[in-house]
Design a protein around this motif. Structure first.
Motif, short mmCIF file in Angstrom:
data_model
loop_
_atom_site.label_atom_id
_atom_site.label_comp_id
_atom_site.label_asym_id
_atom_site.label_seq_id
_atom_site.Cartn_x
_atom_site.Cartn_y
_atom_site.Cartn_z
N SER A 290 -66.77 76.50 -53.60
CA SER A 290 -65.59 75.72 -53.22
C SER A 290 -65.97 74.61 -52.24
O SER A 290 -66.87 74.77 -51.41
CB SER A 290 -64.55 76.65 -52.56
OG SER A 290 -63.40 75.92 -52.18
N THR A 291 -65.27 73.46 -52.38
CA THR A 291 -65.37 72.35 -51.44
C THR A 291 -63.98 72.03 -50.93
O THR A 291 -63.06 71.83 -51.74
CB THR A 291 -65.98 71.10 -52.11
OG1 THR A 291 -67.29 71.42 -52.59
CG2 THR A 291 -66.08 69.95 -51.12
N GLU A 292 -63.80 71.97 -49.61
CA GLU A 292 -62.49 71.71 -49.01
C GLU A 292 -62.63 70.70 -47.87
O GLU A 292 -63.69 70.63 -47.23
CB GLU A 292 -61.88 73.01 -48.48
CG GLU A 292 -61.70 74.08 -49.55
CD GLU A 292 -61.14 75.38 -48.99
OE1 GLU A 292 -60.64 75.36 -47.85
OE2 GLU A 292 -61.20 76.41 -49.70
N SER A 293 -61.56 69.93 -47.64
CA SER A 293 -61.57 68.94 -46.56
C SER A 293 -60.14 68.68 -46.10
O SER A 293 -59.22 68.58 -46.92
CB SER A 293 -62.21 67.63 -47.01
OG SER A 293 -62.15 66.65 -45.98
N SER A 294 -59.97 68.57 -44.79
CA SER A 294 -58.65 68.25 -44.23
C SER A 294 -58.48 66.74 -44.00
O SER A 294 -57.41 66.28 -43.61
CB SER A 294 -58.45 69.00 -42.91
OG SER A 294 -59.46 68.62 -41.97
N GLY A 328 -54.25 69.64 -53.32
CA GLY A 328 -54.12 69.02 -52.02
C GLY A 328 -52.65 68.65 -51.78
O GLY A 328 -51.73 69.21 -52.41
N TYR A 414 -55.73 67.38 -47.22
CA TYR A 414 -56.00 68.82 -47.40
C TYR A 414 -56.46 69.12 -48.83
O TYR A 414 -55.99 70.06 -49.47
CB TYR A 414 -54.76 69.65 -47.04
CG TYR A 414 -54.26 69.38 -45.64
CD1 TYR A 414 -54.94 69.89 -44.54
CD2 TYR A 414 -53.12 68.59 -45.42
CE1 TYR A 414 -54.49 69.63 -43.25
CE2 TYR A 414 -52.67 68.33 -44.14
CZ TYR A 414 -53.37 68.85 -43.04
OH TYR A 414 -52.93 68.60 -41.76
N ARG A 415 -57.37 68.32 -49.31
CA ARG A 415 -57.82 68.45 -50.69
C ARG A 415 -58.83 69.60 -50.84
O ARG A 415 -59.51 70.00 -49.90
CB ARG A 415 -58.47 67.15 -51.13
CG ARG A 415 -59.76 66.81 -50.40
CD ARG A 415 -60.28 65.45 -50.82
NE ARG A 415 -61.56 65.11 -50.24
CZ ARG A 415 -61.71 64.49 -49.07
NH1 ARG A 415 -60.63 64.14 -48.35
NH2 ARG A 415 -62.92 64.21 -48.61
N PHE A 416 -58.92 70.09 -52.07
CA PHE A 416 -59.94 71.11 -52.38
C PHE A 416 -60.28 71.02 -53.86
O PHE A 416 -59.51 70.56 -54.70
CB PHE A 416 -59.43 72.53 -52.06
CG PHE A 416 -58.31 73.00 -52.94
CD1 PHE A 416 -58.57 73.63 -54.16
CD2 PHE A 416 -56.98 72.81 -52.56
CE1 PHE A 416 -57.53 74.07 -54.97
CE2 PHE A 416 -55.94 73.25 -53.36
CZ PHE A 416 -56.21 73.87 -54.58
N ARG A 418 -62.34 73.87 -56.46
CA ARG A 418 -62.90 75.23 -56.45
C ARG A 418 -63.33 75.62 -57.86
O ARG A 418 -62.55 75.46 -58.82
CB ARG A 418 -61.85 76.21 -55.93
CG ARG A 418 -62.30 77.65 -55.80
CD ARG A 418 -61.18 78.50 -55.25
NE ARG A 418 -60.72 78.01 -53.95
CZ ARG A 418 -59.47 77.63 -53.71
NH1 ARG A 418 -58.56 77.66 -54.68
NH2 ARG A 418 -59.12 77.20 -52.51
#
Length: 506
Positions: A290-294, A328, A414-416, A418
């Motif tokens: 998973s890759t996530e970022s705010s 997101g 707030y994208r992700f 996964r």
């Protein structure tokens, strides 16, 4: 030779040595076969033979004769007979004569001359000479009695050479230890001192195996490589509920690469090298990346552009299926009179602008009022199923196609992205290829539906999936069998070289 027959002699591989009380006779079990000149066995019945033990292969002087059976009668069956040399009424065998390592057995049939050549006595008869030793304490004779005698020192054997090949000796803790070898090199140890232990060594005196009993770790087995490093260890484990048996496979000296610990828990109970387990072995084991970022991603170039927002990589051990989820929170600024529209999806190619199954569409109708200062917020979630036909690293992208609108401040927060790997298919999977337009949409009050997607589909059944997995496993088995065959060939080459070096079979 009279009577027109010949004699085929077979000295039994096991010589019967009867120890026990001093007056008990010592015997040598002997087998032979009587045949005629054409090789056919003589008729069944009684035959007269004579056996003489000589200290020379040809001399016939009385001084060379050590023992004479006298005429003895044997009964043949299909030419075969057996006899215990030294059994009454024959003269008893004197173990003292076997201290001479060069002895020959002469045989004659009836009144015929002795058969030539004589048969040399080797190995087993000389165990008779071990019935007494310099270190044995006896009361009335030089033999070790069945009862009443005590060994106060070690007992040593030199078989065919001056070097000691076997001995029983007291250990450091007062127990008895047995050592077996050849030409002074010990090949096997049986340790009775303290804890019991069996040790086996190769012809160089190293490597081999050890089996031991321990009051702390229970029974243990150690297998060694030719460099004497411990490669395999099995331990029964300690006492108590927490103690479990342990299997350890090592690379080098105690460098464990595979471990099974019955006393462990969780991941600590089983340890394997990285990448050692295939999908077929894992069965329903799934994997996740998973890759996530705010941090908000801004669509600063405006509409008519495809943006690659993020990506995720996952390494799969075999063919299978990957579900990719993207999402997101979309902040959209809208201008009245213009339709604002976004396509959010995953893809295996960065920057693609086509729609696809699993796409999330956000459409703000042109009739809606402008939102120039406060963005309209939309939660985003889209997923798509991919069929992967091989193992390795796979990469997927979060792409957003900003198809229409006038703002350059819209963004995804707030994208992700996964990716989840599944090796097993339990039903039917329907895969839909990328479409040129359209897809599922969130209408947001727009009464007009989205255009129908132009798609192609592929249906994979469980049977087809199982066939694919079996094919992959067959390739793995074939590769493993090839490696095992190469290892067996290598081990055979090593064994052949060892036999040549040691002179085995000569």
């Amino acid at each position: 030779m009279k009577g027109g027959f010949i004699f085929t002699a077979l000295l039994a591989t096991t010589m019967l040595v009867v120890s026990g009380l001093a007056e008990t006779p010592r015997l040598i079990s002997y087998q032979g076969r009587l045949t005629d000149t054409s090789g056919e066995p003589l008729p069944d019945g009684a035959k007269s033979l004579r056996f003489i033990i000589w200290n020379d292969p040809a001399a016939v002087a009385p001084a060379n004769e050590l023992w004479n059976s006298g005429p003895v009668t044997v009964t043949t069956t299909d030419g075969l007979f057996s006899i215990n040399l030294g059994q009454s009424p024959m003269t008893a065998l004197d173990p003292a004569m076997f201290t001479d390592t060069l002895l020959w057995l002469g045989i004659s049939v009836g009144a015929d001359p002795e058969i030539s050549p004589r048969t040399r006595l080797i190995s087993a008869p000389y165990s008779l000479s071990a019935l007494y030793a310099d270190s044995a304490r006896v009361t009335t004779d030089r033999y070790v009695n069945e009862t009443g005698d005590t060994m106060t020192y070690g007992l040593f054997w030199a078989l065919g050479s001056s070097a000691v090949d076997a001995y029983i000796k007291e250990g450091t803790s007062g127990g008895a230890n047995l050592y077996l070898g050849t030409n002074g090199r010990t090949g096997a140890f049986l340790i009775g001192d303290n804890s019991g232990k069996l040790i086996l060594r190769d012809q160089n005196g190293i490597g081999g195996a050890e089996i031991e009993a321990s009051s702390v770790a229970g029974g243990r087995l150690h297998l060694f490589a030719p460099d004497n490093s411990t490669r395999v260890s099995i331990s029964a484990g300690e006492n108590g509920d927490d103690g479990g048996s342990i299997l350890s496979l090592n690379k080098g000296e105690y460098t464990a690469v595979m471990t099974l610990d019955a006393g462990g828990s969780g991941d600590a109970a089983v340890q394997f090298p990285t990448g050692a387990i295939s999908s077929g072995e894992m069965k329903d084991e799934a994997g996740l990346s998973s890759t996530e970022s705010s941090t908000a991603f801004v669509f600063s170039s405006g509409s008519g552009t495809t943006y690659t927002v993020d990506s995720v990589s996952i390494t799969i051990p075999a063919a299978g299926y990957v579900i990719v989820e993207v999402g997101g929170y979309l902040n959209a600024f809208h201008t009245n009179g213009t339709t604002t529209q976004f396509y959010v999806k995953s893809d295996k190619t960065a920057g693609t602008s086509t729609t696809s199954p699993g796409v999330h569409v956000v459409r703000i109708p042109s009739a809606w009022p402008s939102t120039s200062t406060v963005a309209a917020g939309y939660p985003i979630h889209a997923s798509r199923l991919y069929s992967e036909t091989s193992s390795g690293s796979k990469k997927y992208y979060l792409n957003i196609y900003y198809s229409s609108g006038e703002s350059t401040s819209c963004n995804l927060a707030y994208r992700f992205i996964r990716a989840t790997y599944y090796p097993t298919l339990y039903g039917t999977a329907t895969l839909v290829a990328n479409a040129e337009v359209g897809g599922p949409s969130v209408m947001m009050g727009d009464p007009s539906p989205a255009a129908s997607p132009v798609t192609t589909t592929e249906v994979i059944t469980m049977e087809e999936h199982n066939a694919r997995v079996e094919a992959a496993l067959a390739e793995q088995r074939e590769a493993l069998e090839a490696r095992m065959k190469a290892l067996e060939d290598r081990m055979q080459q090593i064994d052949d070289r060892r036999e040549t070096d040691a002179g085995f079979g000569q």
